[in-house]
Scaffold this active site. Structure first.
Site: not given
Length: 474
Positions: A148-150
């Site tokens: 997530d949230e790269v």
């Protein structure tokens, strides 16, 4: 009669990247998790896993030992809680990439959050992490690979060059890396199904998702922690994933750690509404797609953030949320059952609990944190900022110059001494309560963030007063 939960699996998320509980405390709360309706645990190890070999430096000071991991798994098995390990493999890699030994694997050189997908060693690294975790989780049916949230994906130099070639774009870059990690899991551990956070997938077009083949490799976990969750939007997202070939999905709610980066107390009402909305999504979404729901309990927003609500503080919220899922909705029965299991007859959901906080394991921590949150700051500010004798006759100007009218001392010194003694006693009591549950570094961090600065203000006032009195006597 309320309908049963539409979620076959109800996982309690243990976020171990902040204030990880001692194994002895997990032994106390696993029976409660099960009694409340949990069927499993989503364990996000981060730096608490006993990585070995070249990865040993990833371990936190008080990382669990291999024998402690085995003990946790045995405790979970004893209480019929299936364990799904979670290891970040793309975004939120700060606990790995902060080390100079792995800094060359950063997507952007200056930021330790995202892994560079172009480096061959990146896949070797995450593959080794996965293998070491799986070696202690034999029999696991799922493995959560995070992703997530790269943030800043595509902004590294290698990515910039790659994006200039052909029809390459950031979506393809993301899908290629996630697929590579998933295949690595499936090749080495064919009986295990990878799970992935869905936020990097949800904005990608249907054609790209379908053609990537990602649907045959992972099960997305759709996460949303807001109270006013968009039900129709989530249903539409599920239908989109279904059209792209995904056959199974997960949901992720939150029982704590999602309402403020430095939140101390858990607003139960917010999390209750989040779960009620998720029940609506499950009711209206494609039939048979949902594997279950993970009730996340974030302990930090990321590896470098401060601590938010401690696990014992969030347990009443967890109780309400799990029971709401168990009964297919919220009702007085849910409140009564949750209250009984927590050992309280005064369970509040719309305001912060202040009285009769229960007898569940860790309830003493909740009581003391509540006392500090509601009274410590207020009492200190009342004395230092609103007491007319302090603000009028012992202001910063006076304190700096050691000036005090002797007759004014009696108007605030006794109160300051009494207040300091009271809060020192509470501090010591909380220190003992926290040390029973948490490791020393987490106790130190929470106390330094939430208690010590306020007590220090009282100590500083009294120190300056002593100096002013000495100067006056001379």
């Amino acid at each position: 009669m309320a309908a049963p939960s539409p979620f076959p699996q109800q996982l309690v998320h243990l976020d171990l990247k902040g204030a990880p509980p001692r194994v002895s405390y997990l032994a106390e709360i696993f029976p409660l998790f099960r009694a409340l309706g949990a069927s499993g645990l989503l364990v996000e190890y981060e730096d608490m896993f006993p990585y070995d070999g070249p990865l040993r430096l990833l371990q936190a000071t008080h990382a669990y030992s291999p024998s402690e991991i085995q003990e946790i798994l045995l405790l979970a098995q004893r209480h019929e809680l299936e364990v799904i390990p979670l290891v970040q493999t793309f975004g939120h890699m700060e606990f790995v990439l902060k080390h100079k030994e792995f800094s060359h694997l950063r997507e952007v050189d200056a930021f330790p959050n995202a892994l560079n997908p172009h480096q061959e060693d990146s896949l070797v690294l995450v593959g080794t992490m996965i293998d070491q975790v799986m070696a202690l989780h034999r029999g696991a049916r799922w493995f959560h690979i995070g992703s997530d949230e790269v943030y800043y994906l595509g902004e590294g130099e290698a990515s910039r060059q790659w994006l200039q070639q052909g029809q390459n774009d950031v979506a393809k870059l993301c899908l290629t890396q996630v697929a590579a990690v998933a295949r690595r899991v499936l090749t080495a551990h064919p009986a295990v199904k990878p799970i992935v956070w869905d936020d990097m997938l949800r904005g990608i077009g249907e054609q790209s998702l379908t053609e990537s083949g990602i649907a045959q490799l992972v099960e997305p976990m759709i996460w949303d922690y807001v109270a006013d969750l968009d039900v129709e939007g989530k249903v539409a997202l599920m239908e989109k994933y279904q059209r792209c070939g995904f056959t199974k999905l997960w949901a992720a709610s939150a029982f704590k750690g999602a309402t403020g980066v430095n939140q101390s107390l858990t607003p139960i009402g917010h999390h209750l509404r989040n779960h009620v909305q998720w029940l609506k999504v499950a009711d209206r979404g494609p039939v048979g797609m949902l594997q279950g729901i993970a009730l996340t309990g974030w302990q930090r927003y990321d590896h470098f953030a401060v601590l938010c609500e401690l696990l014992p503080v969030g347990i009443p919220s967890l109780a309400v949320c799990l029971q709401t899922l168990q009964h297919g909705g919220y009702s007085e029965k849910v409140k009564d059952v949750a209250g009984k299991l927590l050992g309280t007859s005064n369970l509040e959901v719309d305001v912060f609990m202040r009285d009769d906080l229960g007898t569940f394991p860790g309830s003493d921590v909740l009581a003391l944190v509540t006392q500090i949150s509601f009274h410590l700051r207020c009492s200190v500010e009342e004395l230092l900022e609103r007491n007319r004798y302090v603000t009028g006759w012992f202001s910063p100007f006076h304190r700096k110059r050691k000036l005090i009218h002797p007759v004014m001392i009696q108007h605030f010194q006794p109160e300051a001494l009494s207040l300091l003694a009271q809060w020192e006693a509470v501090r010591q009591e909380l220190q003992v309560a926290l040390e029973r549950i948490l490791y020393p570094d987490a106790v130190e961090e929470w106390m330094e963030e939430n208690v010590h600065p306020l007590i220090q203000r009282l100590q500083d006032l009294l120190r300056d007063l002593d100096r002013a009195m000495e100067a006056t006597d001379t």
